[in-house]
Design a protein around this motif. Structure first.
Motif, PDB file in Angstrom:
ATOM      1  N   UNK A  86      75.669  53.567  26.166  1.00  0.00           N
ATOM      2  CA  UNK A  86      74.570  53.705  25.203  1.00  0.00           C
ATOM      3  C   UNK A  86      73.703  52.450  25.274  1.00  0.00           C
ATOM      4  N   UNK A  87      72.385  52.630  25.339  1.00  0.00           N
ATOM      5  CA  UNK A  87      71.466  51.497  25.469  1.00  0.00           C
ATOM      6  C   UNK A  87      70.407  51.574  24.380  1.00  0.00           C
ATOM      7  N   UNK A  88      70.384  50.565  23.510  1.00  0.00           N
ATOM      8  CA  UNK A  88      69.343  50.489  22.484  1.00  0.00           C
ATOM      9  C   UNK A  88      68.247  49.536  22.937  1.00  0.00           C
ATOM     10  N   UNK A  89      67.006  49.975  22.719  1.00  0.00           N
ATOM     11  CA  UNK A  89      65.836  49.189  23.118  1.00  0.00           C
ATOM     12  C   UNK A  89      64.999  48.861  21.893  1.00  0.00           C
ATOM     13  N   UNK A  90      64.731  47.591  21.701  1.00  0.00           N
ATOM     14  CA  UNK A  90      63.792  47.139  20.665  1.00  0.00           C
ATOM     15  C   UNK A  90      62.623  46.491  21.411  1.00  0.00           C
ATOM     16  N   UNK A 131      61.556  49.882  31.717  1.00  0.00           N
ATOM     17  CA  UNK A 131      62.872  49.615  31.137  1.00  0.00           C
ATOM     18  C   UNK A 131      63.311  50.702  30.157  1.00  0.00           C
ATOM     19  N   UNK A 132      62.357  51.334  29.498  1.00  0.00           N
ATOM     20  CA  UNK A 132      62.698  52.400  28.554  1.00  0.00           C
ATOM     21  C   UNK A 132      63.287  53.618  29.256  1.00  0.00           C
ATOM     22  N   UNK A 133      63.039  53.772  30.536  1.00  0.00           N
ATOM     23  CA  UNK A 133      63.619  54.883  31.282  1.00  0.00           C
ATOM     24  C   UNK A 133      65.136  54.801  31.375  1.00  0.00           C
ATOM     25  N   UNK A 134      65.692  53.642  31.061  1.00  0.00           N
ATOM     26  CA  UNK A 134      67.148  53.456  31.118  1.00  0.00           C
ATOM     27  C   UNK A 134      67.759  53.346  29.718  1.00  0.00           C
ATOM     28  N   UNK A 135      66.996  53.685  28.702  1.00  0.00           N
ATOM     29  CA  UNK A 135      67.421  53.472  27.317  1.00  0.00           C
ATOM     30  C   UNK A 135      67.639  54.806  26.614  1.00  0.00           C
ATOM     31  N   UNK A 136      68.503  54.784  25.574  1.00  0.00           N
ATOM     32  CA  UNK A 136      68.838  56.014  24.858  1.00  0.00           C
ATOM     33  C   UNK A 136      68.459  55.977  23.383  1.00  0.00           C
ATOM     34  N   UNK A 137      68.366  54.791  22.789  1.00  0.00           N
ATOM     35  CA  UNK A 137      67.996  54.623  21.387  1.00  0.00           C
ATOM     36  C   UNK A 137      66.787  53.698  21.320  1.00  0.00           C
ATOM     37  N   UNK A 138      65.738  54.131  20.626  1.00  0.00           N
ATOM     38  CA  UNK A 138      64.513  53.328  20.485  1.00  0.00           C
ATOM     39  C   UNK A 138      64.477  52.767  19.071  1.00  0.00           C
TER      40      UNK A 138
END
Length: 334
Positions: free
Chosen positions: A161-165, A186-193
Motif C-alpha cells: 500500500x502506498x500513500x501519496x501526499x 509518481x502517483x502512478x505507483x500510489x494507492x491512497x491520495x
C-alpha cells in the motif's frame, strides 16, 4: 510484513522562544523534523513499527538527529550519511493576526546528495506493508525524485500500500523538473491520495474550487487519470486567525463522499507538522479502523498536534481516542 516505511529529508528547525521575531531574540530553540519524518515518528508513537530512509550529515548534528529518531523507536538502518550539512529552516511563530514566517536553507543539504544507488530498496522494503511519500522529496533534488521512484516501482511490484501526499511548494522546485509531470509520474505507483483540491489541480491542470462538490468532481477526474489510486482523503483547515483554527476531514472513494465534523482549536501552540499529523493518524486509522473512523482519527490527531511545540505529534492512541470521545475540556488526568 508489518513495517511502515517513510522516505525523505531530516531537517532542523531553528526558532526564537515563544512568539518572538528573530530581531527580538538572541536565543533559539531547535527541533528535528521533515514532512515524512514527522509522519513516521507520529505513527511510531501510536505503536506502529516504522523505518525512515534518508541521507543525513555525517557529523554530531547528524548523530543527534539519528538519536532523536531512534528515541521514538524509528528504524534508521537504511539511512545513509553525507559530508554535507543537515538542512535547516528558520521559523518565526505568529500569533492572532500575525502569520508564521519561514525561511529555508536546504539547497545544498546532506539530503541533496541522495542517489538511487545509495538505497538498497530490496532490503529496505523487505518487511514493509505501507510506504508513504510526499511531494517535498521530489521537489528538493533530482536524486530525491529518482531514488523515490525506484522505491515506488518496487513497492508496486510487491503489492505494498502506498500513500501519496503530493504537497506542492513552488519555491522548492529549483533543479528544472516539471512539478506536474514529476508528481503525476509518481502517483502512478500510489494507492491512497492524501491531499485537497489544490493538490489535485496541480496534477490535473484544473481549477476546481474548495467546495465539496468541486472536491468530488476533481476526485472523479483524479481516479480516472490514476487508476491505481483507490481513495482520496483531505484535511480541511478553516482559519479564524493565526491562533484559532478549525480542522475536519473529507473523503471520496469513487462511490461515496464522507465528511467529519470540525475540531475547534481555539489556541494554537504550534501548527507546523499538523498536516503530517493528519497523514499519520489517517494511515494508522486505515490500518486499524474503517475509513470514516480513520478520517476522524486523522483529524483528531491533527488537532492535537496544534498543542505541541516542535514539528512532531507526540500524542498516543489513547489521547487521540479521548478527543474522539468528546473529552476536549482539557481537565486534569488524575
Amino acid at each position: 510484513m508489518n513495517q511502515i516505511v517513510t522516505f525523505g529529508e531530516v531537517i532542523m528547525r531553528l526558532s526564537p522562544e515563544r512568539n518572538k521575531k528573530f530581531i527580538q531574540s538572541n536565543r533559539l530553540e531547535f527541533y528535528f523534523g521533515g514532512t515524512e519524518v514527522n509522519v513516521g515518528i507520529s505513527i511510531a508513537n501510536f505503536g506502529g513499527e516504522v523505518k525512515h530512509i534518508s541521507c543525513i550529515s555525517d557529523d554530531f548534528v547528524g548523530d543527534t538527529a539519528i538519536s532523536y529518531l531512534r528515541k521514538f523507536g524509528v528504524d534508521t538502518s537504511s539511512t545513509v550519511r553525507s559530508k554535507l550539512p543537515l538542512g535547516i529552516y528558520f521559523l518565526e511563530v505568529g500569533a492572532v493576526m500575525r502569520p508564521n514566517s519561514i525561511s529555508y536553507n536546504r539547497s545544498h543539504s546532506s539530503f541533496s546528495e541522495i542517489k538511487p544507488e545509495m538505497v538498497d530498496w530490496n532490503a529496505s522494503l523487505k518487511n514493509c506493508k505501507w510506504f508513504h511519500w510526499t511531494g517535498i522529496t521530489p521537489a528538493l533534488c533530482e536524486g530525491g525524485y529518482h531514488t523515490l521512484k525506484e522505491g515506488l516501482v518496487l513497492a508496486k511490484k510487491k503489492g505494498i500500500e502506498v500513500s501519496a501526499d503530493p504537497t506542492y511548494r513552488s519555491g522548492l522546485w529549483k533543479y528544472g523538473a516539471d512539478p506536474k509531470e514529476t508528481l503525476s509520474d509518481l502517483l502512478n505507483y500510489s494507492t491512497i491520495f492524501i491531499g485537497g483540491v489544490n493538490e489535485m489541480n496541480e496534477v490535473l491542470g484544473s481549477d476546481y474550487g474548495d467546495s465539496n462538490e468541486d472536491f468530488i468532481e476533481a476526485g472523479k477526474l483524479l481516479l480516472k487519470k490514476f487508476p491505481s489510486i483507490k481513495k482520496i482523503f483531505d484535511k480541511i483547515r478553516t482559519p479564524i486567525n493565526a491562533s484559532w483554527h478549525k480542522i475536519r476531514s473529507r473523503m471520496w472513494n469513487g462511490d461515496e463522499f464522507r465528511e467529519t465534523t470540525d475540531f475547534d482549536i481555539t489556541h494554537i501552540v504550534d501548527r507546523i507538522g499538523t498536516g503530517d499529523a493528519y497523514a499519520a493518524g489517517l494511515i494508522y486509522g486505515l490500518l486499524n479502523f474503517d475509513d470514516f473512523k480513520a478520517m476522524e482519527f486523522g483529524a483528531a490527531a491533527s488537532a492535537l498536534k496544534h498543542t505541541y511545540e516542535g514539528d512532531v505529534n507526540f500524542s498516543s492512541v489513547n489521547e487521540v481516542m479521548n478527543i474522539l470521545e468528546g473529552n476536549t475540556s482539557g481537565r486534569f488526568n488524575r
